[in-house]
Design a protein around this motif. Structure first.
Motif, PDB file in Angstrom:
ATOM      1  N   TRP A  39       0.841  -1.208   0.000  1.00  0.00           N
ATOM      2  CA  TRP A  39       0.000   0.000   0.000  1.00  0.00           C
ATOM      3  C   TRP A  39       0.872   1.253   0.000  1.00  0.00           C
ATOM      4  O   TRP A  39       0.561   2.242  -0.667  1.00  0.00           O
ATOM      5  N   GLN A  40       1.984   1.206   0.714  1.00  0.00           N
ATOM      6  CA  GLN A  40       2.860   2.373   0.833  1.00  0.00           C
ATOM      7  C   GLN A  40       3.872   2.474  -0.296  1.00  0.00           C
ATOM      8  O   GLN A  40       4.219   3.581  -0.731  1.00  0.00           O
ATOM      9  N   HIS A  41       4.369   1.309  -0.798  1.00  0.00           N
ATOM     10  CA  HIS A  41       5.490   1.323  -1.743  1.00  0.00           C
ATOM     11  C   HIS A  41       5.137   0.854  -3.146  1.00  0.00           C
ATOM     12  O   HIS A  41       5.965   0.989  -4.057  1.00  0.00           O
ATOM     13  N   GLY A  42       3.981   0.307  -3.341  1.00  0.00           N
ATOM     14  CA  GLY A  42       3.590  -0.149  -4.668  1.00  0.00           C
ATOM     15  C   GLY A  42       3.527  -1.663  -4.786  1.00  0.00           C
ATOM     16  O   GLY A  42       4.130  -2.406  -4.001  1.00  0.00           O
ATOM     17  N   LEU A 190      -5.323  -4.777  -3.454  1.00  0.00           N
ATOM     18  CA  LEU A 190      -4.483  -5.288  -2.379  1.00  0.00           C
ATOM     19  C   LEU A 190      -5.264  -5.973  -1.257  1.00  0.00           C
ATOM     20  O   LEU A 190      -4.684  -6.757  -0.509  1.00  0.00           O
ATOM     21  N   VAL A 191      -6.549  -5.682  -1.145  1.00  0.00           N
ATOM     22  CA  VAL A 191      -7.319  -6.234  -0.021  1.00  0.00           C
ATOM     23  C   VAL A 191      -8.490  -7.079  -0.501  1.00  0.00           C
ATOM     24  O   VAL A 191      -8.580  -8.279  -0.179  1.00  0.00           O
ATOM     25  N   ILE A 192      -9.393  -6.501  -1.268  1.00  0.00           N
ATOM     26  CA  ILE A 192     -10.658  -7.169  -1.558  1.00  0.00           C
ATOM     27  C   ILE A 192     -10.468  -8.357  -2.497  1.00  0.00           C
ATOM     28  O   ILE A 192     -10.982  -9.455  -2.237  1.00  0.00           O
ATOM     29  N   ILE A 193      -9.723  -8.191  -3.590  1.00  0.00           N
ATOM     30  CA  ILE A 193      -9.505  -9.309  -4.511  1.00  0.00           C
ATOM     31  C   ILE A 193      -8.761 -10.454  -3.823  1.00  0.00           C
ATOM     32  O   ILE A 193      -9.164 -11.626  -3.956  1.00  0.00           O
ATOM     33  N   PRO A 194      -7.679 -10.205  -3.081  1.00  0.00           N
ATOM     34  CA  PRO A 194      -7.048 -11.314  -2.359  1.00  0.00           C
ATOM     35  C   PRO A 194      -7.990 -12.004  -1.368  1.00  0.00           C
ATOM     36  O   PRO A 194      -7.952 -13.232  -1.230  1.00  0.00           O
ATOM     37  N   GLN A 195      -8.818 -11.240  -0.675  1.00  0.00           N
ATOM     38  CA  GLN A 195      -9.749 -11.862   0.256  1.00  0.00           C
ATOM     39  C   GLN A 195     -10.771 -12.728  -0.474  1.00  0.00           C
ATOM     40  O   GLN A 195     -11.103 -13.828  -0.008  1.00  0.00           O
ATOM     41  N   LEU A 196     -11.272 -12.268  -1.614  1.00  0.00           N
ATOM     42  CA  LEU A 196     -12.193 -13.078  -2.401  1.00  0.00           C
ATOM     43  C   LEU A 196     -11.501 -14.322  -2.935  1.00  0.00           C
ATOM     44  O   LEU A 196     -12.117 -15.398  -3.033  1.00  0.00           O
ATOM     45  N   HIS A 197     -10.232 -14.201  -3.263  1.00  0.00           N
ATOM     46  CA  HIS A 197      -9.442 -15.364  -3.677  1.00  0.00           C
ATOM     47  C   HIS A 197      -9.378 -16.393  -2.555  1.00  0.00           C
ATOM     48  O   HIS A 197      -9.590 -17.596  -2.763  1.00  0.00           O
TER      49      HIS A 197
END
Length: 314
Positions: A39-42, A190-197
């Motif tokens: 989130w901070q560095h890309g 970074l958050v929602i797609i990985p959680q759905l995965h």
């Protein structure tokens, strides 16, 4: 103190139930750190790959924590509840759902005709790529009404437990809303797609472990004439187990649901491997998926065979 005297749990300092749960804590701490760094560095592809893997780990930790609470001793009730909320935050879905869906339904009925998310309920007794991809959506379709009924019963009879579950929904949806407001693109990637995965794998695992297995309820008296009582689950014996808390050893887990996950290897090797149909003891998970789901599209010999009698496939 006499040997027969028991030590009150409140007098034991807070500690992990088993030292192997340090692996669980490592996963639970590493996942948010990876998200925060990106989130901070890309976005970094290999860190993202690790993050996607850890979303699988969070789902398995959630499963294990439901069956056997991670903390024991003084203040363990609050530590276990805090773990529930942390899992909810990382997983992107309330942890309470495992109790009605998994313990109250799946473990109770073991893939039989009363298991509402049984794999052969949807489109027949299948084990192929389309069935694997569709199963999470099909399972969610029948499980969410179960959650609603269960929550309604809690609200009427156990309002404190109902508020606890609603708190998990509030944390999950509140975290998504806050992150989307801060930066919707980062929140999505970074958050929602990985959680759905991770949630896909959490639900799809049922298909991997039970498709083409024998879901009939066979009594002990019928065992010798009608087949094994244990052919309702498939086991994977490869690298998935040290990486994902022995999640592949499914027969041992079903038969000993309160055993700590670290004990399943010994139980599988000593008792259950020889008692199930050899077709249900697989090697690696990914080779199995490549052979059955991809190879099976081309070669009939790569496909699995159903252990269910035709009349039971409903």
């Amino acid at each position: 103190m006499p040997r027969s005297a028991s030590i009150p749990p409140s007098s034991i300092p807070l500690r992990l139930r088993h030292w192997r749960d340090w692996q669980s804590l490592l996963y639970l701490a590493t996942l948010p750190l990876i998200v925060l760094w990106q989130w901070q560095h890309g976005w970094v592809w290999w860190l993202y790959a690790v993050e996607l893997f850890l979303t699988l780990g969070v789902g398995v930790i959630h499963h294990n924590h439901t069956h056997l609470r991670m903390w024991r001793g003084r203040h363990s009730r609050w530590a276990n509840r805090a773990t529930d909320y942390w899992l909810t935050l990382l997983q992107g879905h309330p942890t309470f759902v495992f109790w009605p869906a998994h313990v109250g339904n799946h473990h109770r009925y073991r893939h039989s005709e009363r298991d509402i998310a049984r794999t052969y309920r949807f489109g027949g007794d299948t084990n192929h790529l389309l069935g694997y991809l569709a199963h999470p959506l099909q399972a969610a379709w029948v499980l969410y009404p179960l959650f609603i009924r269960w929550l309604g019963n809690l609200r009427r009879h156990w309002p404190g437990a109902f508020r606890y579950c609603m708190g998990q929904y509030g944390l999950w949806l509140g975290s998504w809303a806050a992150l989307l407001l801060i930066d919707w693109k980062k929140a999505l990637v970074l958050v929602i797609i990985p959680q759905l995965h991770g949630l896909h794998w959490l639900l799809a695992t049922n298909y991997l472990q039970h498709a083409h297995a024998d879901g009939r309820r066979i009594s002990r008296a019928q065992r010798d004439t009608e087949g094994s009582m244990l052919n309702y689950a498939r086991n994977f014996e490869g690298l998935v187990n040290p990486l994902l808390f022995n999640i592949g050893l499914h027969t041992a887990h079903h038969e000993r649901p309160h055993a700590h996950w670290s004990e399943l290897t010994e139980l599988h090797d000593r008792i259950y491997r020889r008692r199930v149909d050899p077709a249900l003891n697989e090697g690696g998970l990914l080779p199995y998926m490549a052979r059955v789901f991809l190879g099976g599209l081309v070669w009939r010999s790569a496909r699995s065979r159903s252990l269910m009698p035709p009349m039971e496939k409903k």
